[in-house]
Design a protein around this motif. Structure first.
Motif, short mmCIF file in Angstrom:
data_model
loop_
_atom_site.label_atom_id
_atom_site.label_comp_id
_atom_site.label_asym_id
_atom_site.label_seq_id
_atom_site.Cartn_x
_atom_site.Cartn_y
_atom_site.Cartn_z
N THR A 113 0.86 -1.18 0.00
CA THR A 113 0.00 0.00 0.00
C THR A 113 0.90 1.24 0.00
N VAL A 114 0.30 2.39 -0.22
CA VAL A 114 1.06 3.64 -0.20
C VAL A 114 0.36 4.61 0.75
N TYR A 115 1.15 5.32 1.56
CA TYR A 115 0.56 6.19 2.57
C TYR A 115 1.50 7.38 2.82
N PRO A 116 0.94 8.56 3.12
CA PRO A 116 1.78 9.74 3.36
C PRO A 116 2.47 9.66 4.71
N VAL A 117 3.66 10.22 4.79
CA VAL A 117 4.40 10.27 6.05
C VAL A 117 4.91 11.70 6.24
N SER A 118 5.28 12.01 7.47
CA SER A 118 5.78 13.34 7.80
C SER A 118 7.28 13.41 7.54
N ILE A 119 7.74 14.54 7.09
CA ILE A 119 9.16 14.74 6.82
C ILE A 119 9.99 14.61 8.10
N ASP A 120 9.35 14.86 9.26
CA ASP A 120 10.07 14.82 10.54
C ASP A 120 10.17 13.41 11.11
N THR A 121 9.45 12.45 10.51
CA THR A 121 9.45 11.09 11.06
C THR A 121 10.09 10.07 10.12
N LEU A 122 10.81 10.54 9.11
CA LEU A 122 11.41 9.61 8.15
C LEU A 122 12.43 8.69 8.81
N HIS A 123 13.09 9.16 9.83
CA HIS A 123 14.11 8.33 10.50
C HIS A 123 13.46 7.26 11.39
N LYS A 124 12.12 7.25 11.47
CA LYS A 124 11.42 6.26 12.29
C LYS A 124 10.64 5.25 11.45
N LEU A 125 10.82 5.24 10.13
CA LEU A 125 10.07 4.33 9.27
C LEU A 125 10.33 2.87 9.63
N LYS A 126 9.29 2.04 9.48
CA LYS A 126 9.41 0.61 9.80
C LYS A 126 8.98 -0.23 8.61
N VAL A 127 9.50 -1.45 8.56
CA VAL A 127 9.17 -2.39 7.49
C VAL A 127 7.76 -2.92 7.71
N GLY A 128 7.02 -3.12 6.58
CA GLY A 128 5.67 -3.68 6.65
C GLY A 128 5.23 -4.18 5.30
N GLY A 129 4.04 -4.77 5.26
CA GLY A 129 3.48 -5.26 4.00
C GLY A 129 3.98 -6.64 3.62
N ARG A 130 3.45 -7.14 2.47
CA ARG A 130 3.82 -8.48 2.01
C ARG A 130 4.26 -8.50 0.56
N SER A 131 4.34 -7.32 -0.07
CA SER A 131 4.80 -7.23 -1.46
C SER A 131 5.24 -5.81 -1.74
N THR A 132 5.80 -5.61 -2.92
CA THR A 132 6.25 -4.27 -3.32
C THR A 132 5.50 -3.85 -4.57
N LYS A 133 4.64 -2.85 -4.44
CA LYS A 133 3.85 -2.36 -5.58
C LYS A 133 4.33 -0.96 -5.94
N LEU A 134 5.49 -0.93 -6.59
CA LEU A 134 6.07 0.36 -6.96
C LEU A 134 5.20 1.08 -7.98
N GLY A 135 4.59 0.32 -8.92
CA GLY A 135 3.74 0.94 -9.94
C GLY A 135 2.55 1.65 -9.33
N GLU A 136 1.85 0.98 -8.40
CA GLU A 136 0.70 1.59 -7.75
C GLU A 136 1.11 2.82 -6.94
N ALA A 137 2.28 2.74 -6.30
CA ALA A 137 2.75 3.87 -5.51
C ALA A 137 3.00 5.09 -6.39
N LEU A 138 3.64 4.90 -7.54
CA LEU A 138 3.88 6.01 -8.46
C LEU A 138 2.57 6.60 -8.96
N GLU A 139 1.65 5.73 -9.37
CA GLU A 139 0.39 6.21 -9.92
C GLU A 139 -0.39 7.01 -8.87
N HIS A 140 -0.45 6.49 -7.64
CA HIS A 140 -1.25 7.13 -6.59
C HIS A 140 -0.66 8.48 -6.20
N THR A 141 0.64 8.55 -5.98
CA THR A 141 1.23 9.79 -5.51
C THR A 141 1.20 10.88 -6.57
#
Length: 695
Positions: A113-141
């Protein structure tokens, strides 16, 4: 006009106060003149309704969309830290902090899935999901970037692994802005065993050895050995030694299924010490096992070229078991046998011609009974036609009436009937709708008939509209009638002309296979396009109606109901199939039943099963895919860099700052503050006048 009135007001007030008793001079005089002038000025503003416009020019930083990969592959450690750890550390660096002051980043994180994040919390990102949908992420954003303003570029921070959803390379071709990418600096995976895919070979039958081809990778384990284990329902059924080459290699394993149906097997490489992960050491695959081949009995009234052609064609198909019964003389056969007991073991009867001396009333009744019970019948008229057979069999048996007993001798050029394109023979068989039947050599004639049943369907007709191949039903059985002879001749001539070579042979095979499958009227056939899916993938359902009136089909709402209560809608596609997608189902084994609501009619299909494996598609490939990132960024003027070389990428960014004009409008007549000021100023003036004895 407003500013012209200001001096007029001032001189008027000055004139009035200079003649007011008692006369006041000095600062108090000028204060009273000013207060009264300001009040008159505001009253004038209320009358003429002026608008005050204030313009501010704002220089904005260039806006950049940013996509950060948080899929499970980013948790892989390529050294002392994981890929995502390296990215998180980058977001804490001085370089990144300085660039946030130069550019306006709009960050999004993505996996399945694709979801917005804050610029101040990028150093706190965590791994999740079960696949990589780069195409959907590009289209959505990109499609949701209106609020971000004038986007100058896209930055993708990823290991380049894309394993589900839309093709990102196809999407990026239409972008009007450059795409840049950063990938983790450390890329090597020191050692990993994995199964890429496993698929069954050919068609399988119960109690016959089946082959499964397994593609494995043993990167970092060249020369080492392990075992390839196959289990079904938790029970080990096969174990084979496996020596790794360090590269991709294919291994063929043998399995002996004892029962027909769908078998689900889990194939696993026994883990070795030093692997980066064990999650990709196994895979599930399915094996469709048939009870036995379709049993075909070829019955010929006499030996001839059509009989020989049919026998060669059908016997050459590995999915068919063909026996024959060819008449030599009355009561005598060249080969085979013709009795009611043998009929019971047959799936499809293929008749060429009809000789009353060969068929007693008892044997005709036995044939009719088998067709009534759901067996298939392919009947080629040959030189005998159907006149004598139509007298011996019930009138309802044939879906047509003989309009002329004699053979109509003329050149008969063939074409597919317009109403037959959706027939299962053409949709599911080896014959394409695009085959050029009209380029074939002609038949030398046909038996004219008149259709007598609504469910009779013309499959192949002459270019003048005479039926040549007809599909029909008799109670529970399916039948196809060929109203001509010498099909071997047009096959041979067409091969010589190189016009659709082998099309007649393909038709015979497809017809017999369709006749050998048991279907019900008004049946809806829907299947999952794959029996086993890896976690994170969407399950695709596709299906079609068989033998349903086309007008009724257009009124149908088609779907699939799963045993967990979910519904998947299927939409009609251009190719005549219904298709639907079940998005990211959780791991497990599911049963589904297709349904169609057609006006007041409800049609249900056969129950099916689909399995979503526990092991995610994400673990099928773990190596950084730099080539995908390069192909993604190159077409639009972007580029790809290691994370350690991010400064070089930023040096290439020559995005222009853009000036935004901010306009503020003030309407004094609609501002309550104006009225308050008038009241306050009048009060102050009154108070002063009272103190001075002017009131």
């Amino acid at each position: 006009m407003l500013f012209i009135g200001v001096p007029v007001i001032f001189f008027f007030v000055h004139y009035v106060y200079s003649r007011t008793y008692p006369y006041v001079a000095g600062r108090i005089f000028w204060l009273l003149v000013s207060l009264r002038s300001i009040v008159f000025f505001f009253l004038l503003c209320l009358l003429i309704e002026p608008i005050l416009e204030v313009r501010n020019k704002l220089v904005r930083k260039p806006s950049v969309l940013m996509l950060i990969d948080t899929s499970p592959s980013m948790a892989v450690s390529d050294g002392n830290e994981s890929r995502l750890d390296e990215i998180r550390n980058f977001f804490n660096s001085d370089l990144w902090v300085s660039k946030t002051k130069e550019f306006e980043f709009h960050p999004w994180a993505f996996s399945d899935t694709v979801y917005p994040v804050s610029i101040d919390t990028l150093h706190k990102l965590k791994v999740g999901g079960r696949s990589t949908k780069l195409g959907e992420a590009l289209e959505h954003t990109v499609s949701n970037s209106a609020e971000a303003g004038d986007i100058k570029g896209v930055l993708v921070v990823s290991d380049g692994i894309h394993n589900a959803g839309l093709n990102p390379l196809e999407l990026a071709k239409d972008f009007l802005i450059p795409v840049f990418s950063l990938f983790p600096s450390s890329m090597s995976i020191h050692a990993d065993l994995k199964i890429i895919e496993a698929e069954a070979q050919a068609i399988n039958y119960s109690n016959q050895e089946a082959k499964i081809k397994v593609t494995v990778s043993g990167n970092g384990f060249a020369g080492q050995r392990s075992d390839l284990v196959v289990s079904e329902k938790g029970k080990e059924i096969s174990r084979s030694p496996l020596e790794f080459t360090g590269q991709l290699q294919e291994v063929e394993i043998s399995i002996l299924p004892s029962a027909s149906g769908t078998h689900l097997y889990r194939i696993k490489i026994v883990p070795l010490e030093g692997e980066v992960t064990h999650l990709n050491n196994e895979i599930m695959t399915s094996l469709e096992v048939k009870k036995e081949k379709v049993r075909v009995l070829l019955i010929g009234s006499r030996p001839n070229s059509d009989v020989a052609f049919l026998y060669r064609t059908l016997a050459g198909d590995s999915t068919l078991t063909v026996t024959s019964a060819i008449q030599k003389s009355a009561g005598e056969l060249y080969t085979g046998k013709l009795d009611s007991v043998h009929f019971q073991s047959i799936d499809v009867f293929v008749l060429v011609g009809y000789d009353p001396q060969m068929w007693s009333s008892r044997m005709l009744s036995a044939l009719e009974k088998e067709i009534n019970n759901g067996k298939g019948l392919l009947w080629v008229a040959g030189s005998d036609g159907f006149h004598q057979a139509s007298i011996a069999l019930p009138s309802q048996f044939f879906p047509f009436e003989i309009s002329n007993k004699s053979f109509l001798k003329e050149d008969v050029f063939l074409r597919i009937s317009e109403d037959s394109f959706d027939h299962p023979i053409f949709v599911q068989g080896a014959i394409s709708q695009g085959e050029n039947w009209d380029e074939m050599a002609p038949l030398n004639g046909l038996f004219p008939i008149t259709l007598s049943k609504k469910n009779a369907q013309v499959l192949i007709e002459s270019t003048t509209g005479y039926p040549v191949f007809i599909s029909g039903e008799y109670k529970r059985g399916k039948m196809i009638f060929a109203l001509s002879q010498s099909f071997w001749s047009i096959d041979m001539k067409s091969r010589g002309l190189k016009a659709s070579p082998g099309i007649v042979s393909l038709f015979w095979k497809s017809a017999v296979k369709w006749l050998g499958t048991h279907t019900n009227n008004n049946r809806l056939e829907v299947i999952a396009e794959r029996p086993v899916y890896r976690a994170g993938m969407s399950v695709m359902f596709s299906g079609q109606f068989t033998e349903v009136d086309h007008e009724l089909e257009l009124k149908c709402i088609v779907g699939v109901k799963l045993d967990n209560g979910e519904l998947v809608n299927l939409n009609l596609q251009m190719d005549g199939f219904y298709r639907g997608r079940w998005l990211k189902p959780p791991s497990g084994e599911y049963y589904y039943r297709p349904f169609a609501t057609c006006g007041d009619n409800v049609i249900q299909g056969q129950k099916g099963r689909v399995v979503v494996d526990t092991y995610s598609v994400e673990w099928a490939e773990l190596e950084t895919n730099i080539s995908l990132l390069e192909n993604l960024t190159t077409p639009n003027g972007g580029s790809t860099f290691r994370l350690s070389a991010a400064s070089e990428m930023f040096e290439q960014w020559d995005f222009d700052h853009y000036v935004d004009t901010e306009i503020n409008l003030f309407r004094l007549e609609k501002n309550s503050l104006t009225l308050c000021l008038i009241v306050i100023l009048l009060f102050i003036e009154w108070w002063l006048r009272r103190r001075l004895g002017m009131v």
